[in-house]
Design a protein around this motif. Structure first.
Motif, mmCIF file in Angstrom:
data_model
loop_
_atom_site.group_PDB
_atom_site.id
_atom_site.type_symbol
_atom_site.label_atom_id
_atom_site.label_comp_id
_atom_site.label_asym_id
_atom_site.label_seq_id
_atom_site.Cartn_x
_atom_site.Cartn_y
_atom_site.Cartn_z
ATOM 1 N N LEU A 218 0.801 -1.174 -0.004
ATOM 2 C CA LEU A 218 0.131 0.131 -0.040
ATOM 3 C C LEU A 218 0.724 1.141 -0.026
ATOM 4 O O LEU A 218 1.930 1.159 0.742
ATOM 5 C CB LEU A 218 -0.994 0.152 1.184
ATOM 6 C CG LEU A 218 -1.549 1.109 1.310
ATOM 7 C CD1 LEU A 218 -2.885 1.166 0.372
ATOM 8 C CD2 LEU A 218 -2.349 1.167 2.722
ATOM 9 N N SER A 219 0.636 2.282 -0.825
ATOM 10 C CA SER A 219 1.522 3.319 -0.983
ATOM 11 C C SER A 219 0.654 4.682 -1.154
ATOM 12 O O SER A 219 -0.581 4.596 -1.541
ATOM 13 C CB SER A 219 2.596 3.113 -2.035
ATOM 14 O OG SER A 219 1.777 3.208 -3.395
ATOM 15 N N VAL A 220 1.210 5.779 -0.665
ATOM 16 C CA VAL A 220 0.856 7.030 -1.170
ATOM 17 C C VAL A 220 1.791 7.886 -2.023
ATOM 18 O O VAL A 220 2.963 7.555 -1.825
ATOM 19 C CB VAL A 220 0.282 7.786 0.275
ATOM 20 C CG1 VAL A 220 -0.667 7.035 1.102
ATOM 21 C CG2 VAL A 220 1.338 7.899 1.212
ATOM 22 N N VAL A 221 1.500 8.616 -2.647
ATOM 23 C CA VAL A 221 2.459 9.693 -3.541
ATOM 24 C C VAL A 221 1.796 10.891 -3.055
ATOM 25 O O VAL A 221 0.721 11.398 -3.511
ATOM 26 C CB VAL A 221 2.270 9.165 -5.057
ATOM 27 C CG1 VAL A 221 3.077 10.198 -5.752
ATOM 28 C CG2 VAL A 221 2.636 7.823 -5.160
ATOM 29 N N VAL A 222 3.054 11.781 -2.655
ATOM 30 C CA VAL A 222 2.631 13.208 -2.479
ATOM 31 C C VAL A 222 3.467 13.804 -3.198
ATOM 32 O O VAL A 222 4.429 13.660 -3.485
ATOM 33 C CB VAL A 222 2.697 13.245 -0.764
ATOM 34 C CG1 VAL A 222 1.686 12.559 -0.139
ATOM 35 C CG2 VAL A 222 4.115 13.105 -0.246
#
Length: 289
Positions: A218-222
């Protein structure tokens, strides 16, 4: 099964045709398919016609074809991605409500990351990952988590192969990559700044199944934002919270998905609310409003 003069079976050639399509080439002409698949145009034309009749491909205006709905339907019936996505989406929605950028789920496919789901805010920064798209495993936060928990033989294959640079921050040194993978296993997450896109920072954590195996990340990109420089006055506006601020909610969401998948994950320190999910040891890291 009938084979060509090159020794390839019909099924092998059909798979080469289907693999010619990707997120950048959603529809192709027969000539383009033949070139991508390495087949004679006459062979490609005959096989494309048959695949269209079977519903695996569909014709579009302008003599172009694309993957058909029947192929998607068959894949969706029993694909492992279905159960994984079903378990992940509620937690991804909670995570996205806090992060308000990009939230995505990826699995290991060969030496690539294959992205199964992605949620994005309409005002989010840049993100090169797409649903059903692939990115190299050594150059993304999702990939680093998956590679860190992959079999040793696969790790050695990647470490011993080419590590192309996508930006100046991409890890191209095998020794450094090996150290990074060890840190991922130790810390339980990774922050990959500007490794695939100079404008983005990726954060990722593992998702486990009932056998405690890492089956996804699971990842987030900011957006990448530099810290205030030493010469900037203290009266300058404070930068937005750095990527570390998103780690608690990312880890909580990854644990939630893992528990839903049957993994033996402790729920201590995790608070669930409608639309938000974070660690009880730290305040919610979302922005105001």
């Amino acid at each position: 099964m009938a084979r060509s003069t090159s020794g390839e079976s019909v099924l092998t050639r059909a798979m080469r045709i289907l693999r010619a399509f990707d997120t950048a080439s959603a529809s192709l002409t027969v000539s383009e398919i033949a070139r991508h698949a390495g087949l004679p145009v006459a062979t490609a034309h005959r096989m494309v016609t048959e695949l269209v009749e079977l519903g695996a491909l569909e014709r579009e205006p302008g003599k172009r074809v694309r993957i058909g709905y029947q192929l998607w339907e068959l894949a969706s019936r029993s694909s492992p991605a279905r159960d994984l996505s079903r378990a992940a989406l509620p937690f991804m929605e909670d995570l996205q409500a806090v992060v308000r950028e990009h939230t995505q789920l990826g699995v290991l496919e060969g030496t690539d990351v294959l992205y199964l789901e992605r949620l994005s805010d309409r005002n989010a920064g840049r993100n090169v990952a797409e649903i059903a798209g692939r990115l190299p495993v050594h150059a993304t936060s999702t990939g680093l988590v998956l590679l860190a928990h992959s079999p040793p033989e696969l790790q050695e294959r990647v470490l011993g192969g080419e590590l192309p640079a996508h930006t100046r921050q991409t890890i191209t040194d095998p020794a450094r990559l090996r150290r990074t993978l060890a840190a991922v296993r130790r810390d339980g997450y990774v922050i990959a700044s500007q490794m695939i896109d100079p404008a983005a920072v990726g954060l990722a954590a593992p998702v486990r199944d009932r056998g405690n195996r890492v089956v996804a990340a699971l990842s987030v990109v900011v957006p990448f934002r530099r810290d205030r420089g030493p010469g900037e006055p203290s009266s300058a506006p404070d930068p937005e919270p750095g990527p570390h601020a998103h780690i608690p909610v990312l880890l909580a969401a990854a644990r939630g998905i893992s528990r839903t998948m049957g993994a033996p994950v402790s729920g201590e320190g995790v608070i669930h609310t409608r639309g938000h999910l974070w660690s009880s040891t730290q305040p919610p890291p979302g922005r105001d409003g």
